[in-house]
Scaffold this active site. Structure first.
Site, PDB file in Angstrom:
ATOM      1  N   LEU A 142       0.871  -1.175   0.000  1.00 32.25           N
ATOM      2  CA  LEU A 142       0.000   0.000   0.000  1.00 32.25           C
ATOM      3  C   LEU A 142       0.905   1.221   0.000  1.00 32.25           C
ATOM      4  CD1 LEU A 142      -2.741  -0.831   2.693  1.00 32.25           C
ATOM      5  CD2 LEU A 142      -2.934  -1.040   0.211  1.00 32.25           C
ATOM      6  N   ASP A 143       0.516   2.251  -0.757  1.00 38.07           N
ATOM      7  CA  ASP A 143       1.276   3.497  -0.737  1.00 38.07           C
ATOM      8  C   ASP A 143       1.366   4.025   0.692  1.00 38.07           C
ATOM      9  OD1 ASP A 143       1.550   3.395  -3.469  1.00 38.07           O
ATOM     10  OD2 ASP A 143      -0.142   4.727  -3.859  1.00 38.07           O
ATOM     11  N   LYS A 144       2.398   4.800   0.968  1.00 37.86           N
ATOM     12  CA  LYS A 144       2.614   5.342   2.308  1.00 37.86           C
ATOM     13  C   LYS A 144       1.373   6.042   2.851  1.00 37.86           C
ATOM     14  CE  LYS A 144       5.495   8.612   4.887  1.00 37.86           C
ATOM     15  NZ  LYS A 144       6.611   9.593   4.825  1.00 37.86           N
ATOM     16  N   ARG A 242      -5.007   5.781  -8.251  1.00 40.32           N
ATOM     17  CA  ARG A 242      -4.706   7.207  -8.303  1.00 40.32           C
ATOM     18  C   ARG A 242      -4.671   7.714  -9.740  1.00 40.32           C
ATOM     19  NH1 ARG A 242       0.547   7.469  -4.504  1.00 40.32           N
ATOM     20  NH2 ARG A 242       0.434   9.693  -5.048  1.00 40.32           N
TER      21      ARG A 242
END
Length: 301
Positions: A142-144, A242
């Site tokens: 997962l992205d930060k 995104r």
């Protein structure tokens, strides 16, 4: 070496906190502070990982202490687990996998600039406390700034099985996104091929010269400024959600990289709500859910 016992306090969760007044070693310090316990008892507390020096767990008996440091003795193993996993909590664990709920702001894995404050590093420390040979392996990321459900493997074999059979084993991956603008379509599917620029920004192409990415979306609620969107993935490409939501003119709130103009909630408006999969060993169907942040609902009403 004598230690001053005056700077001692107990927190509401049972943690005992000592202030270090002069240099020395950890075990002698604890023995003097906890003189109501036997030497073996204090050594066991250290070995079990129940002692923190400032913000990290320390098990070395001869760890050097400096004036001004804080030594915390946690109440039990449950307290250790809760106190040492920062920005995340364990939802499920067995001999094969660990499923966590990750907060926004915590890296999944190390980067060039941050090595230790990651989900992987914390889990590696956690499993090694019961056996130094234990390991944790990354299955997906997962992205930060994305919060929610994430899974790790506890062996190379399980990691390979999950990654090699991801499409077959994973039954559902549902995300919720807070996006800019009022989404007019109630639902839809976005399909493109993703490529990465030299500046590490992903972008869509239609000529199949990239990785196929398929995203399904459904509007949950919206107003003139923001929409709450539920997203399901057929593929799991880097920054897929995104890019795709930006492609249709509704970038995720807080996502300046992909065109967002607002940061109304102080974080990226993306949350991994559901992860459902067949267990890689038992083949049991499992489902894990993480509550959508309240700010997502509040802004899109």
């Amino acid at each position: 070496m004598s230690y001053n016992k005056r700077n001692t306090k107990k927190s509401s969760n049972g943690t005992i906190i000592f202030k270090v007044n002069e240099p020395g070693e950890l075990l002698p310090f604890l023995l003097q502070q906890m003189d109501n316990r036997s030497r073996n008892s204090v050594k066991s507390i250290l070995t079990r990982g129940q002692v923190k020096v400032d913000d990290h767990i320390e098990t070395k008996h001869n760890y050097p202490l400096q004036r001004g440091q804080v030594v915390s003795v946690l109440k039990n193993k449950v307290a250790v687990k809760a106190s040492t996993l920062i920005g995340m909590k364990i939802l499920f664990e067995d001999n094969s996998i660990i499923v966590i709920e990750k907060d926004a702001g915590l890296l999944s894995i190390a980067t060039e600039t941050e090595k230790k404050n990651t989900a992987l590093h914390q889990l590696m420390d956690y499993v090694k406390r019961s056996d130094p040979r234990n390991r944790v392996f990354v299955v997906h990321r997962l992205d930060k700034e994305t919060s929610g459900v994430m899974m790790f493997a506890k062996s190379e074999k399980v990691k390979r099985k999950l990654q090699d059979n991801w499409r077959e084993l994973v039954q559902e991956r549902t995300y919720v996104a807070l996006v800019e603008g009022e989404l007019t379509k109630p639902e839809g599917t976005i399909k493109s091929w993703l490529k990465e620029s030299k500046t590490h920004k992903m972008y869509s192409v239609q000529d199949r010269d990239g990785q196929l990415a398929i995203t399904h979306f459904r509007k949950v609620q919206s107003n003139k400024q923001f929409s709450l969107v539920e997203v399901n993935l057929d593929t799991g490409r880097k920054n897929q959600i995104r890019v795709h939501l930006s492609d249709i003119g509704h970038p995720i709130v807080g996502d300046k990289k992909y065109g967002a103009k607002t940061n109304e909630i102080g974080r990226l408006g993306l949350h991994a709500k559901i992860l459902s999969f067949k267990h890689p060993v038992t083949e049991q169907l499992m489902l894990f859910r993480s509550d959508v942040p309240k700010s997502f609902f509040a802004k899109s009403r």
